[in-house]
Design an enzyme around this catalytic site. Structure first.
Site, short mmCIF file in Angstrom:
data_model
loop_
_atom_site.label_atom_id
_atom_site.label_comp_id
_atom_site.label_asym_id
_atom_site.label_seq_id
_atom_site.Cartn_x
_atom_site.Cartn_y
_atom_site.Cartn_z
N SER A 142 20.40 57.89 57.43
CA SER A 142 20.03 57.30 56.35
C SER A 142 18.81 57.95 56.16
CB SER A 142 19.48 55.70 56.47
OG SER A 142 18.86 55.36 55.59
N HIS A 183 23.32 59.13 53.94
CA HIS A 183 23.30 57.88 53.37
C HIS A 183 21.93 57.75 52.56
CE1 HIS A 183 24.02 53.51 53.40
NE2 HIS A 183 22.90 53.30 53.47
N ASP A 205 19.44 55.30 50.26
CA ASP A 205 19.28 53.97 49.90
C ASP A 205 18.35 53.75 48.61
OD1 ASP A 205 20.32 52.50 52.02
OD2 ASP A 205 19.02 53.72 53.31
N MET A 247 16.51 51.15 46.11
CA MET A 247 16.18 49.68 46.29
C MET A 247 15.28 49.43 45.07
SD MET A 247 14.81 49.41 50.10
CE MET A 247 15.95 50.19 51.33
N HIS A 258 23.91 53.95 48.62
CA HIS A 258 23.81 52.56 48.76
C HIS A 258 22.82 51.77 47.80
CE1 HIS A 258 22.64 48.88 51.85
NE2 HIS A 258 23.32 48.59 50.75
N MET A 274 20.93 48.93 46.32
CA MET A 274 20.42 47.81 46.36
C MET A 274 19.54 47.40 45.33
SD MET A 274 19.53 48.39 50.67
CE MET A 274 19.46 50.07 50.17
N MET A 330 26.65 44.66 56.21
CA MET A 330 25.10 45.01 56.59
C MET A 330 24.93 44.02 57.95
SD MET A 330 23.55 46.67 54.23
CE MET A 330 22.05 46.53 54.97
N GLY A 334 16.73 46.11 52.90
CA GLY A 334 15.37 46.36 52.13
C GLY A 334 14.50 47.31 53.04
N ASP A 380 25.64 49.24 58.66
CA ASP A 380 24.35 49.65 58.39
C ASP A 380 23.17 48.57 58.70
OD1 ASP A 380 22.11 50.84 56.90
OD2 ASP A 380 22.79 50.32 54.84
N GLY A 394 19.30 55.13 60.27
CA GLY A 394 17.98 55.65 60.05
C GLY A 394 17.10 55.86 61.02
C1 DX5 Z 1 18.42 49.00 54.88
C2 DX5 Z 1 19.14 50.23 54.44
C3 DX5 Z 1 19.48 51.00 55.56
C4 DX5 Z 1 18.44 51.49 56.68
C5 DX5 Z 1 18.75 51.46 57.88
O1 DX5 Z 1 18.07 47.98 53.85
O2 DX5 Z 1 20.37 50.03 53.82
O3 DX5 Z 1 20.47 52.11 55.35
O4 DX5 Z 1 17.87 52.67 56.09
O5 DX5 Z 1 17.84 51.58 58.67
P1 DX5 Z 1 17.73 51.58 60.30
O6 DX5 Z 1 19.06 52.42 60.67
O7 DX5 Z 1 16.51 52.18 60.65
O8 DX5 Z 1 17.94 49.95 60.68
ZN ZN Z 2 21.71 51.52 53.31
#
Ligand code: DX5
Ligand code: ZN
Length: 225
Positions: free
Chosen positions: A8, A33, A35, A37, A66, A68, A137, A142, A175, A197
């Site tokens: 991520s 990946h 993200d 938001m 992804h 969000m 999830m 977030g 994730d 991530g």
């Molecule tokens: C969280 C994201 C993830 C995030 C995961 O809302 O959707 O993709 O980057 O990060 P880690 O692997 O550090 O939990």
């Molecule tokens: Zn994600």
């Protein structure tokens, strides 16, 4: 089953994004990946289509985007045009999920649906034949770096058994809070697309980390090393 490791980019150094993308690819990643938001569906704000387009330019691997965001149907086209290969939207974010995933496929992209930890599998039960991937999830979306919620394991197991019963070849992505030392648990439960991530970008040697993850995935999947 094919297994994929998707670092991520949220945990990458955004000031050196191109370098981080290259480093993840050289380290053996399968997907990026990304993200997105909006500060409404989740408290945080990250990036939009122009940055996805910039990532596309320096990435050789597919982009797993992804979303969000609320009303994701409004942004399917901009993200598809920016170069997303997989577009995942949240079941909680739209009342017209079937229409939205169909639109993603019409744009020639793979369609994913994500479920927050508190959302039941029943919200995707009637559209499983319309999607390429379901994202379970394992944290509340977030932020990167949160702790893995163990309740997601039972959810992954149940979804994998439902997919088997329906003879559907749908990927299960997981994730949130995945590291080399717990990746085996989610794979044993039935996940095959692994997002990580901080578990990758927070370690000094991405190649060593991804290599260790892949060995743990193969062991949990019962594949030879
Ligand atoms: C969280 C994201 C993830 C995030 C995961 O809302 O959707 O993709 O980057 O990060 P880690 O692997 O550090 O939990
Ligand atoms: Zn994600």
């Amino acid at each position: 089953m094919e297994y994929y490791i998707a670092p991520s980019l949220l945990s990458a150094d955004f000031g050196r994004l191109a370098e981080e993308i290259r480093a993840a690819e050289e380290a053996g990643a399968d997907l990026h990946h990304v993200d997105v938001m909006d500060g409404r569906f989740v408290p945080n704000i990250t990036i939009g289509p122009p940055v996805v387009a910039a990532v596309r330019k320096c990435a050789a691997l597919p982009l797993d985007v992804h979303l969000m965001i609320v009303e994701p149907e409004r942004y399917i086209e901009p993200f598809a045009e920016a170069g997303a290969d997989i577009i995942t939207i949240h079941a909680e974010a739209t009342p017209h999920l079937q229409r939205a995933v169909s639109r993603i496929r019409e744009m020639g992209k793979k369609a994913g649906v994500a479920l927050n930890p508190s959302t039941s599998l029943s919200s995707v039960e009637w559209i499983l034949q319309d999607v390429d991937m379901v994202l379970i999830m394992s944290v509340n979306p977030g932020f990167g770096g949160q702790a893995f919620l163990p309740s997601s394991l039972g959810k992954i197991e149940l979804l994998r058994s439902q997919l088997k019963r329906a003879k559907l070849d749908v990927d299960i992505q997981v994730d949130g809070g995945i590291k080399a030392d717990n990746v085996g648990d989610v794979v044993a439960a039935g996940a095959n697309v692994i997002v990580s991530g901080s578990g990758i970008f927070g370690t000094p040697d991405y190649k060593e980390t991804i290599g260790r993850m892949r060995r743990n995935i193969r062991a949990a999947a019962g594949l030879s090393a």
